[in-house]
Design an enzyme around this catalytic site. Structure first.
Site, PDB file in Angstrom:
ATOM      1  N   TYR A  94      -2.476  -0.821  10.329  1.00 41.49           N
ATOM      2  CA  TYR A  94      -2.420  -1.077   8.895  1.00 41.49           C
ATOM      3  C   TYR A  94      -1.111  -0.563   8.292  1.00 41.49           C
ATOM      4  O   TYR A  94      -0.442  -1.281   7.530  1.00 41.49           O
ATOM      5  CB  TYR A  94      -3.613  -0.425   8.213  1.00 41.49           C
ATOM      6  CG  TYR A  94      -3.738  -0.771   6.750  1.00 41.49           C
ATOM      7  CD1 TYR A  94      -4.280  -1.993   6.358  1.00 41.49           C
ATOM      8  CD2 TYR A  94      -3.321   0.114   5.764  1.00 41.49           C
ATOM      9  CE1 TYR A  94      -4.400  -2.323   5.014  1.00 41.49           C
ATOM     10  CE2 TYR A  94      -3.443  -0.205   4.419  1.00 41.49           C
ATOM     11  CZ  TYR A  94      -3.979  -1.424   4.053  1.00 41.49           C
ATOM     12  OH  TYR A  94      -4.094  -1.749   2.724  1.00 41.49           O
TER      13      TYR A  94
ATOM     14  N   SER B  79       0.849  -1.186   0.000  1.00 42.26           N
ATOM     15  CA  SER B  79       0.000   0.000   0.000  1.00 42.26           C
ATOM     16  C   SER B  79       0.884   1.234   0.000  1.00 42.26           C
ATOM     17  O   SER B  79       2.048   1.188   0.424  1.00 42.26           O
ATOM     18  CB  SER B  79      -0.879   0.008   1.267  1.00 42.26           C
ATOM     19  OG  SER B  79      -1.456   1.265   1.503  1.00 42.26           O
TER      20      SER B  79
END
Length: 264
Positions: A159, A146
């Site tokens: 995350y 990501s």
């Protein structure tokens, strides 16, 4: 070797987390490039409609149950995948989850859920599939990361930690296995609308805020990732390993103006 470096005909790709979202887009792109598939989800029955879609493209798709937080489940999936196909060529390590909370509200269980799924799960899936690839001297492992692996975002502490770990893990595994014919790279999407974050896109103000910071002036569309995943899966990327490829519209540049813009 095919003259088309992006042709995946005769190859088999394992795609985890393929019951919805970006996992299905990755799988479609690989199937359209010629690959047959192993598709995984915690509930293999949830894959039935997607298996039919892949078969309609003329490719084979084997649905398997996989819980990336369960070591036995990972080993079972790898064994079943190897039983279904003579060789596994590609892994797209996509399964993941997220918990959106301010840092002070993150619980012990929140942290473990995200890190166990995104980071520990990705490592042990890669390890299990690499054991099938290494005897053949060939493999393409694509860890899905990501833009949060290179930028910090409030409300995403577990995350971002997990995705930063994926980036580092990718480099370590590339060093481990590169001499044995297996490349390992990280495909890192920017801001794409998925099931995990769709609530954000329902806020027009937030979308405007986001787009202002993306140089190409729009959020990502899932098919923006097609070329990147096929490239990393194919012979075209044979001399690329240990890298993180950001597909983010340029938001990781910082995207802050240093001049005053003129607005009508």
């Amino acid at each position: 070797m095919s003259e088309n470096f992006f042709d995946l005909t005769g190859q088999v790709a394992v795609v985890t987390g393929a019951s919805r979202g970006l996992g299905q887009y990755f799988a479609r792109a690989l199937a359209r490039a010629g690959a047959d598939l192993v598709l995984t989800s915690r509930d293999a029955n949830a894959l039935t409609p997607f298996v039919k879609e892949i078969e309609a493209l003329g490719r084979r798709a084997v649905p398997l149950a996989l819980d990336v937080r369960d070591h036995d489940s990972i080993q079972r999936m790898a064994e079943q995948a190897s039983a279904a196909y003579e060789q596994l060529h590609i892994l797209v390590n996509n399964a993941g989850c997220n918990v959106r909370k301010p840092a002070l509200d993150i619980t012990w269980d929140d942290w473990n859920l995200v890190l166990d799924t995104n980071l520990r799960g990705s490592f042990f899936v890669a390890q299990a599939i690499a054991r099938q690839m290494l005897p053949h001297g060939y493999g393409r492992i694509i860890n899905i990361g990501s833009v949060t692996s290179v930028m910090g975002y409030a409300g995403l502490a577990p995350y971002t930690a997990s995705r930063g770990g994926i980036r580092q893990l990718t480099m370590s595994l590339a060093a481990d296995w590169g001499g044995q014919g297996v490349t390992v790279n990280c495909l890192a999407p920017g801001w794409f609308r998925t099931e995990q974050n769709k609530v954000l896109y329902e806020d027009a103000g937030w979308v405007d805020y986001l787009v202002e910071r993306i140089p190409v002036r729009r959020p990502g569309a899932p098919n923006d990732l097609d070329g990147a995943v096929v490239f990393l899966a194919s012979e075209a990327s044979r001399y690329v390993t240990g890298q993180t490829l950001l597909i983010d519209g340029g938001i990781s540049t910082g995207a802050l103006r240093a001049t005053v813009s003129k607005r009508s």
